[in-house]
Design a protein around this motif. Structure first.
Motif, PDB file in Angstrom:
ATOM      1  N   LYS A  97       6.024  16.156  -0.193  1.00  0.00           N
ATOM      2  CA  LYS A  97       5.208  14.890  -0.136  1.00  0.00           C
ATOM      3  C   LYS A  97       5.853  13.988   0.397  1.00  0.00           C
ATOM      4  N   GLN A 132      -1.365  10.121   9.935  1.00  0.00           N
ATOM      5  CA  GLN A 132      -1.829  11.422   9.112  1.00  0.00           C
ATOM      6  C   GLN A 132      -2.687  10.767   7.993  1.00  0.00           C
ATOM      7  N   SER A 133      -2.342   9.953   7.446  1.00  0.00           N
ATOM      8  CA  SER A 133      -3.007   9.488   6.031  1.00  0.00           C
ATOM      9  C   SER A 133      -4.066   8.219   5.965  1.00  0.00           C
ATOM     10  N   ASN A 137     -12.407   7.242   6.225  1.00  0.00           N
ATOM     11  CA  ASN A 137     -12.015   8.594   6.547  1.00  0.00           C
ATOM     12  C   ASN A 137     -12.268   8.946   8.113  1.00  0.00           C
ATOM     13  N   LEU A 145       0.781  -1.170  -0.037  1.00  0.00           N
ATOM     14  CA  LEU A 145       0.189   0.027   0.054  1.00  0.00           C
ATOM     15  C   LEU A 145       0.911   1.468   0.091  1.00  0.00           C
ATOM     16  N   ASN A 146       0.501   1.962  -0.848  1.00  0.00           N
ATOM     17  CA  ASN A 146       1.484   3.563  -0.828  1.00  0.00           C
ATOM     18  C   ASN A 146       0.431   4.286  -0.291  1.00  0.00           C
ATOM     19  N   LEU A 147       0.812   5.076   0.798  1.00  0.00           N
ATOM     20  CA  LEU A 147       0.185   6.407   1.438  1.00  0.00           C
ATOM     21  C   LEU A 147       0.974   7.612   1.443  1.00  0.00           C
ATOM     22  N   THR A 148       0.479   8.966   1.388  1.00  0.00           N
ATOM     23  CA  THR A 148       1.197   9.844   1.031  1.00  0.00           C
ATOM     24  C   THR A 148       0.703  11.160   2.131  1.00  0.00           C
ATOM     25  N   SER A 149       1.301  11.985   2.550  1.00  0.00           N
ATOM     26  CA  SER A 149       0.939  13.207   3.025  1.00  0.00           C
ATOM     27  C   SER A 149       1.785  14.442   2.775  1.00  0.00           C
ATOM     28  N   GLN A 150       1.083  15.447   3.002  1.00  0.00           N
ATOM     29  CA  GLN A 150       2.061  16.692   2.540  1.00  0.00           C
ATOM     30  C   GLN A 150       2.682  16.754   3.995  1.00  0.00           C
ATOM     31  N   ILE A 152       6.041  10.067   1.140  1.00  0.00           N
ATOM     32  CA  ILE A 152       5.264   8.834   0.645  1.00  0.00           C
ATOM     33  C   ILE A 152       5.946   7.666   1.330  1.00  0.00           C
ATOM     34  N   CYS A 194      -8.225   7.066   5.280  1.00  0.00           N
ATOM     35  CA  CYS A 194      -8.785   6.636   4.185  1.00  0.00           C
ATOM     36  C   CYS A 194      -8.873   5.196   3.857  1.00  0.00           C
ATOM     37  N   LEU A 195      -8.479   4.547   4.752  1.00  0.00           N
ATOM     38  CA  LEU A 195      -8.684   3.118   4.688  1.00  0.00           C
ATOM     39  C   LEU A 195      -9.682   2.795   5.713  1.00  0.00           C
TER      40      LEU A 195
END
Lengths: 244, 709
Positions: free
Chosen positions: A88, A135-136, A143, A78-83, A90, A139-140
């Protein structure tokens, strides 16, 4: 050099090169097999792909270990990302498992020797993976935010299947980790020049040692040192496509 | 922040479930809407991992990639930016255990070997070379690497269009009306394609066509794969489907019922990649499946004057025939069109001089940024590139050059590395000339000049046994001439090579990495702090590594065989089969620079410019397709299938002329739609090759101007 300047330097990172390449490829195959297993590919078809003694041993160790994820929703590779600041962040997770009140991060390791827990605890991977998931990872879960106390990162060692290394998490750790990452990124952003490290031992395992005039040959890798980067390092996004 | 029109906003904010087709000419803001729609989906809470942005070529995804990099988005997953080829490659890799068993591969317990263009050519060469000795392709005069690549191209076309690869010959044959010897050639092509496919299946090797066929025929119908893909991606943005192949359209048509939302963005007048299998007509099937069919037709790029030029061209192209050749190809000054050309230039270099002077004038007097200037040619030869870059750089004008391929073997850094590799491996029996050795010293020993390197090479290098003698044995007065500084560096290099010769064999790419890191990139040597040389060395070493891994599918790491592969690699490099071309990085690099590129490459970069220079419009290269005697982009297409239902359709000269006219019209329109302000025609009486220039593009310009008078 590599990430900011995007400057390729094809020297040897660490020795023994051939052996490291073999280990790296076997590690990649193992990760791929486990990924395929979580996607539901038939076991008989996968098992015949574990066709070297090492790979076979890892695979058997993996199959015989009970990960206790029956009631979890799993997300392999799984790839997750956050600012973070202007950038970014990742991360690519080997497996994230979402349960009723638990969120587990699994990372498969093929170390030949079992690393010290303290060494893994302070690694950036341990800190980034857990904090980024907070942080991200909402979404899993439709939300719904993830509470740091729910999170645990587990390094499962293919050569030491019954000695996984577990790192639970807490809100305090999360706040500390994220602030640290922000600080580090700000520092890198503000830095015009990057002075050479005072710890010259690190240069023995760095591709750019000749660029910096910090030695001739690569050193023999010690178990706790994973390659910093390899020419052959691939992420899914880097898999080459053939133009037509 | 981009200001969108109300029409663009409406598309961006359209309800998420649904299928939208959006079309319009280049420069009308369609991709901007696509990018904004993607960002909108993520901001609306759509899981980014479920969004797939599909483009027919990776460069076309750059606006999406840049936008994802630059915009602050809610934390979460990552949007996938892929081509259908990339999707297929990932699927085959990930679901290989299923593909191996059901795809006819022999070693179902071994991993796949994905062939690059060059390793595919290598294996094709391995199979075809003995057949050439038996008389195959006797009547064809063509470079061997082009012969191999055209056979591969036929297999690709079969995969893209969806016909059995065993029908290549029959299809080419049925459309052929010329010499019967060519029919034998088609039959030879089929035999080679069959052998290659069998060889791949026997060795778990997948060239591009087999990746595609395995994905489409074996994996996509498999429920595990089908469910994985359809559940992973529920939102699709497909930009430029008209530049993609029909099987890609088939795939998406099949996928549509499972997608929650889809946006298809069609470039009106596109289809520039038809010679690579793109099928705009097939793409229209996607449009027909959409709930909304929207059009953006206002150009944000073209000035009104350029727009009027487009209209004038449309009028000429809509006539039944292109204007005939005229005795005098000179054209009159355009009346009100924003076009410039030299008053009178006879020879090609004079025209290049005019181009560089005009660019200087534009940048310095009219303050046009260099990045807003592009110089386009039908093909970009090394000599043309060099001549232009040289002229512009002498006027301190920065340039950047984009070619889809560049030869690695022609790079001085590669040549130096390969010469030293030959010296280090006497068993290869590859004897570099004394000049090669001198040039290797010139490149590898920092600051050493040609006179000294030639002197040194002539003294120390023995061609017969490829040995190097010590610097210490040179007469003192000659040592003085060479200098002890350079002598010392030479001695270090020699010591390293001697020491390597004593060691046990190692893979060729490992040797290269050590040579680079332990000696050539150390202070005092030519690769130290030489970014360009390091980049070339990286590409070469990566090419060698891929070659080794492709030759050793079981990853047995047999060092002996790897050593032989080094010799094999160099032979094939010399033959032009390997590393004859490698994809240059599409990363923009120096942005504030004049772009010099083939016209087709510029079109596929899909970025407008204020000023365009079209070099040599009298060249037939603007119109005619490449000579490809072993394949045919039109006959091996679905359009041909559709139009030849009776089975008696022959490809005639009339078809060729019509196709050329269509291609030219598409090219001209595409380029002008990407031109903001002014067009400069680099006309000379004699072209790059010294022939008088009367090609169709030039004649069309004459016609346009005559109509306007």
């Amino acid at each position: 050099m590599r990430y900011i300047e995007q400057f390729a330097w094809p020297a040897v990172e660490s020795e023994p090169l051939l052996e490291n390449e073999r280990r790296q490829l076997e590690g990649q195959f193992f990760h791929r097999l486990v990924h395929q297993h979580w996607l539901g590919l038939p076991l008989d078809k996968l098992s015949r792909m574990a066709n070297t003694p090492t790979l076979n041993q890892w695979w058997e160790n993996y199959l015989s270990y009970d990960f206790k994820l029956k009631d979890f929703v799993t997300f392999p590779e799984l790839n997750l990302t956050s600012q973070i600041g202007k950038h970014k962040l990742i991360a690519k997770y080997d497996l994230v498992a979402i349960g009723h009140d638990k969120v587990l991060i699994f990372d498969w390791k093929t170390f030949q020797k079992r690393p010290r827990d303290e060494w893994l605890a302070v690694r950036y991977q341990t800190r980034v993976y857990r904090s980024l998931l907070i942080q991200s990872g909402g979404c899993l879960k439709n939300n719904e935010p993830i509470n740091p106390e729910q999170v645990e990162m587990i390094y499962w060692l293919a050569n030491f299947p019954n000695q996984p290394i577990r790192f639970p998490y807490s809100t305090t750790q999360f706040v500390r980790d994220w602030q640290h990452l922000e600080l580090m990124i700000t520092r890198i952003d503000e830095q015009d020049e990057f002075p050479l490290t005072a710890d010259e031992k690190k240069c023995n395992y760095c591709l750019y040692r000749s660029f910096c005039d910090r030695g001739i040959s690569a050193a023999i890798i010690e178990d706790e040192y994973e390659p910093l980067f390899e020419m052959s390092e691939l992420t899914l996004d880097q898999i080459p496509e053939i133009e037509f | 922040m981009i200001n969108l029109t109300s029409q663009q906003l409406a598309i961006r904010d359209a309800p998420i479930p649904g299928r939208i087709a959006l079309s319009g000419p280049a420069g009308s803001g369609k991709t901007t809407v696509g990018v904004e729609r993607m960002l909108h989906l993520v901001r609306q809470g759509v899981f980014a991992n479920s969004i797939l942005v599909l483009t027919p070529q990776r460069t076309l995804a750059n606006p999406y990639y840049n936008s994802l990099q630059q915009n602050s988005l809610p934390a979460g997953g990552q949007v996938s930016l892929l081509t259908v080829g990339g999707l297929a490659r990932r699927a085959v890799d990930l679901f290989w255990p299923l593909a191996a068993e059901n795809g006819g591969f022999t070693h179902i317990d071994q991993p796949p070997v994905f062939l690059t263009l060059e390793t595919a050519q290598y294996h094709m060469a391995h199979l075809v070379r003995p057949l050439l000795d038996e008389g195959y392709f006797e009547s064809v005069v063509i470079d061997r690497n082009r012969l191999y690549s055209q056979i591969l191209d036929n297999l690709n076309k079969a995969a893209f269009v969806g016909f059995p690869n065993t029908e290549i010959s029959a299809r080419l044959d049925s459309a052929w009306a010329g010499d019967n010897a060519q029919r034998r050639v088609f039959s030879d092509v089929q035999e080679c394609a069959n052998r290659f496919r069998k060889y791949c299946l026997d060795n778990n090797m997948l060239d591009f066509s087999l990746q595609m066929e395995t994905f489409w025929n074996v994996l996509w119908p498999n429920p595990i794969v089908h469910n994985y893909l359809t559940q992973s991606y529920q939102h699709l943005i497909y930009d430029n489907p008209e530049e993609d192949v029909p099987r890609a359209h088939d795939l998406i048509l099949d996928w549509l019922p499972d997608l929650t939302s889809s946006l298809f963005i069609f470039d009106q007048g596109g289809g520039y990649r038809q010679f690579l299998g793109a099928d705009p007509e097939s793409a229209m099937r996607l449009r027909q499946q959409c709930d909304q069919d929207l059009i953006l037709d206002t150009s944000f790029v073209m000035s009104p004057q350029i727009n009027s030029l487009v209209t004038a061209f449309d009028r000429v192209f809509s006539a039944s025939q292109l204007p005939a050749s005229q005795a005098n190809p000179e054209i009159d000054q355009a009346l009100e069109f924003p076009i410039s050309f030299p008053a009178s230039t006879r020879f090609f270099p004079q025209m290049l001089e005019w181009v560089s002077n005009e660019i200087f004038y534009l940048i310095h007097d009219h303050k046009v940024p260099p990045s807003e200037i592009v110089v386009l040619a039908p093909f970009l030869s090394d000599s043309l590139r060099f001549s232009l870059v040289n002229r512009l750089e002498s006027q301190n004008i920065p340039t950047r050059s984009h070619r889809p391929s560049r030869s690695l073997r022609d790079e001085p850094a590669s040549q130096a590395l390969l010469t030293l590799a030959a010296l280090a491996h006497p068993s290869w029996n590859i004897h570099p000339s004394i000049f090669d050795v001198a040039y290797a010293f010139l490149f590898c020993i920092q600051d050493m000049d040609l006179v000294r390197t030639q002197l040194l090479a002539s003294i120390v290098y023995r061609y017969k046994d490829m040995s190097l003698s010590p610097f210490d044995l040179i007469k003192p007065d000659i040592q003085d001439r060479i200098t002890f500084t350079f002598g010392n560096r030479y001695a270090q290099l020699k010591k390293w090579l001697d020491s390597y010769r004593q060691e046990s064999a190692q893979p060729f790419d490992h040797f290269m990495r050590r040579l680079f890191g332990e000696i050539l990139s150390q202070p005092g040597f030519g690769f130290h702090n030489n970014y360009d040389a390091a980049r070339v060395a990286t590409s070469l070493i990566e090419s060698i590594r891929k070659f080794r891994l492709a030759m050793d599918p079981a990853y047995s790491f047999q060092t002996g065989s790897s050593l032989d592969l080094g010799r094999e690699y160099i032979h094939l490099l010399d033959d032009g089969v390997l590393a004859a071309q490698y994809l240059e990085s599409w990363k923009p690099g120096l942005q504030e620079a004049v772009l010099i590129a083939p016209a087709h490459t510029f079109l596929m970069m899909n970025q407008p410019a204020k000023v365009q220079f079209w070099l040599d419009p009298g060249s037939n290269g603007w119109v005619e397709r490449l000579n490809q005697p072993l394949t045919h982009p039109y006959v091996l297409s679905r359009n041909w299938e559709r139009s030849s239902v009776t089975g008696n359709h022959i490809w005639t000269d009339a078809d060729e002329v019509a196709a050329n006219k269509k291609t030219l019209a598409r090219f001209v329109s595409g380029l002008l739609h990407r031109c903001r302000g002014r067009l400069y025609l680099g006309i000379s009486n004699f072209g790059e090759n010294g022939f008088e220039q009367r090609g169709a593009l030039l004649r069309t310009f004459q016609h346009v101007f005559q109509n306007e008078k």
